[in-house]
Design a protein around this motif. Structure first.
Motif: not given
Length: 252
Positions: A172, A174, A177-181
């Motif tokens: 994971w 960042t 302001e967005h969190r991705y994986r």
């Protein structure tokens, strides 16, 4: 596109040590003849760069420890590989042991710096991570790069085992302001590819030379892409272990 741009900027920040190192190696080829060997100057430059990275906040104390470990692991790797003729450092130097200049370890330290900074700047987190299995396989990958000169090469078996061990493991990160994986195995492949690109740049500016480059620079074999995709697991395990120990010390 805005997020992709942000991602690229953070990646450049993560690569600060590596870019400065390779840039310094390239600049060293433009120097006039000096009483000090170029490889020796590069070792001093690498040390100063590591100190500067610590002073300006590129690296934390823990990062510096990981970088030092990567430098030592890299030097051992270089000592064996150069003796076996896998590549060479053709220039003379005082700070050179068994054909390997001491600055050679900084090339691996740069990879360690990248992973450490990426962990912090992207706020990396892991889910489904199998620490023991991944660590054991990373050791196997490192050892196999020595033993395949005398024993059957197990890299494809290790690659399959590493793929199985990291199946279901997500990284994971960042951006803004967005969190991705992303699957962990895919991150190894992508980093391996860009390390292969960096290796082409490093050999072009004379960091070291493969046998087919001694009479003039030629691209690094594509097979090295796969080798880096495997070897990055060693650095990843070292960095993850450091972060886990830090969390245990600070956890309530």
């Amino acid at each position: 596109m805005r997020q992709l741009g942000r991602f690229g900027v953070v990646q450049l920040r993560c690569c600060a040590f590596a870019v400065a190192l390779v840039g310094g190696i390239g600049a060293s080829t433009l120097l006039p003849d000096l009483p000090v060997a170029r490889y020796d100057l590069l070792f001093v430059y690498g040390v100063l760069l590591a100190v500067l990275a610590r002073r300006v906040g590129w690296d934390t104390a823990r990062d510096t420890g990981v970088i030092a470990a990567c430098h030592a692991i890299g030097l051992l790797f270089e000592l064996v590989k150069v003796q076996l003729g896998s590549w060479s450092y053709p220039e003379d130097a005082v700070l050179k042991v068994a054909g390997v200049p001491l600055y050679g370890g900084f090339l691996y330290a740069a990879v360690g710096s990248y992973v450490c900074r990426a962990w912090r700047l992207f706020g990396l987190g892991l889910t489904g991570y199998r620490a023991t299995a991944t660590g054991v396989l990373a050791v196997g990958v490192y050892v196999n790069f020595f033993t395949h000169h005398w024993l059957p090469d197990a890299r494809w078996l290790l690659a399959a085992a590493l793929l199985a061990a990291t199946a279901g493991t997500w990284v994971w990160f960042t951006v803004g302001e967005h969190r991705y994986r992303m699957p962990l195995w895919l991150s190894f492949v992508l980093i391996g590819f860009f390390l292969w690109v960096a290796e082409n740049a490093a050999t072009y500016v004379g960091a070291w030379s493969y046998p087919h480059q001694l009479d003039g620079w030629q691209p690094v074999a594509l097979s090295k892409f796969g080798a880096w995709a495997l070897l990055i697991s060693v650095t990843f395990v070292l960095v993850e272990r450091g972060w886990r120990e830090d969390w245990r010390k600070t956890a309530p």
